[in-house]
Write an enzyme that holds these catalytic residues in place. Structure first.
Site, PDB file in Angstrom:
ATOM      1  CD  GLU A   7      -2.954  -0.766  -0.156  1.00  0.00           C
ATOM      2  OE1 GLU A   7      -3.053   0.397  -0.619  1.00  0.00           O
ATOM      3  OE2 GLU A   7      -3.524  -1.736  -0.670  1.00  0.00           O
ATOM      4  CE1 TYR A  45      -6.849   2.972  -0.564  1.00  0.00           C
ATOM      5  CE2 TYR A  45      -4.507   3.151  -0.087  1.00  0.00           C
ATOM      6  CZ  TYR A  45      -5.554   2.518  -0.728  1.00  0.00           C
ATOM      7  OH  TYR A  45      -5.310   1.428  -1.521  1.00  0.00           O
ATOM      8  CG  ASP A 105      -7.636   3.094  -5.153  1.00  0.00           C
ATOM      9  OD1 ASP A 105      -8.846   3.000  -5.494  1.00  0.00           O
ATOM     10  OD2 ASP A 105      -6.727   2.492  -5.749  1.00  0.00           O
ATOM     11  CB  CYS A 147     -13.937   1.731 -14.684  1.00  0.00           C
ATOM     12  SG  CYS A 147     -14.951   3.222 -14.696  1.00  0.00           S
TER      13      CYS A 147
END
Length: 300
Positions: A45, A128, A146, A201
């Protein structure tokens, strides 16, 4: 249409197709494997922030081979974290990860904590990252927002092409409303929507023919209206202070001994920008100045 007036599509009708798509199309990434553990998830991350997977993979593998547990990293000087960070960019992330490893070792016996509040209390960890580690490592129910997830939700549920430049309270409310109720399923949903944004996407070349929820996507059903918000921030690199900082750090990473000023001067012709970049590295704790005009990566 805004996030507060999102499409009335029931959230449950999105869960099955997106999670089902993920089961079939998810990339086999090392931090998704059970053996990665919470530490592997946390390292990924930190590294994946503003950095593509292709660049992260080799550094991640080397990092975990050298520092398989937080205590292993905490035992080394912070400069070694900066050195091993290589050319991932935004090297302050290396210092923050080192600081988090020290705190995990001191406060939690060397194990990445599972509670969201304890994760959030670690240095260098924001909302996050705390939510991502709690979700992906421990299977908990959290909204993980995110850039990719925010774009999927903006299009599918809100009917706009791009989310705002900064995460809003309305986006967080929408993300919580879209979460499945059951913990493990919510964690799967978080990973699935992230992967959908990364692979299908995408920001520029979305492929609606491959999207499992194209038939419910508010943006597509509205005819894909063009972005009407503030201009999207682009990232430039050539000629910026970031580029100069990167070149200065490259010299220091490759050196086994302190580096003289002259070696740093050789990497960039413009003296004012070069000095500003070096001063910034020192101020950020990425470079340690020594007597006699020499510099090294930090030892403490």
């Amino acid at each position: 249409m805004t996030a507060m007036t999102a499409t009335q599509t029931p959230p449950a009708s999105l869960h099955d197709p997106v999670i089902g798509w993920f089961e079939q199309h998810a990339r086999d990434l090392p931090w998704r494997r059970p053996e990665a553990g919470a530490w592997g998830v946390m390292v990924s991350e930190f590294m994946l922030q503003q950095t593509p997977v292709s660049r992260v993979l080799p550094v991640y593998e080397q990092w975990l081979a050298r520092w398989p547990r937080p205590a292993d990293l905490a035992a080394e000087p912070p400069g070694e974290a900066v050195r091993a960070w290589g050319r991932l960019g935004y090297p302050r992330r290396a210092l923050r990860l080192h600081g988090a490893a020290q705190a995990i070792t001191e406060r939690h016996g060397g194990d990445v904590p599972s509670e969201h509040g304890q994760l959030l209390a670690l240095p260098g960890i924001g909302e996050y990252t705390a939510a991502a580690v709690a979700s992906f490592a421990y299977g908990q129910r959290h909204a993980v927002l995110d850039t990719n997830v925010r774009r999927v939700f903006a299009r599918a549920a809100t009917g706009i092409q791009y989310p705002p430049n900064a995460t809003t309270a309305a986006e967080r409310k929408l993300a919580r409303a879209l979460l499945p109720e059951e913990d493990a399923r919510a964690a799967r949903w978080a990973a699935a929507t992230m992967e959908l944004g990364a692979l299908v996407c995408t920001a520029k070349n979305e492929d609606c023919t491959r999207c499992p929820i194209a038939g419910q996507c508010a943006w597509r059903l509205a005819g894909k209206p063009a972005h009407q918000g503030p201009p999207r921030r682009g990232q430039t690199y050539a000629g910026t202070d970031r580029q100069v900082r990167g070149r200065l750090l490259a010299v220091l990473r490759e050196a086994v001994a302190p580096v003289p000023q002259s070696a740093l001067d050789a990497v960039w012709d413009e003296p004012v920008q070069r000095a500003r970049a070096l001063d910034g590295l020192v101020a950020d704790g990425l470079v340690e100045p020594l007597a006699g005009g020499q510099y090294r990566l930090p030892l403490s």
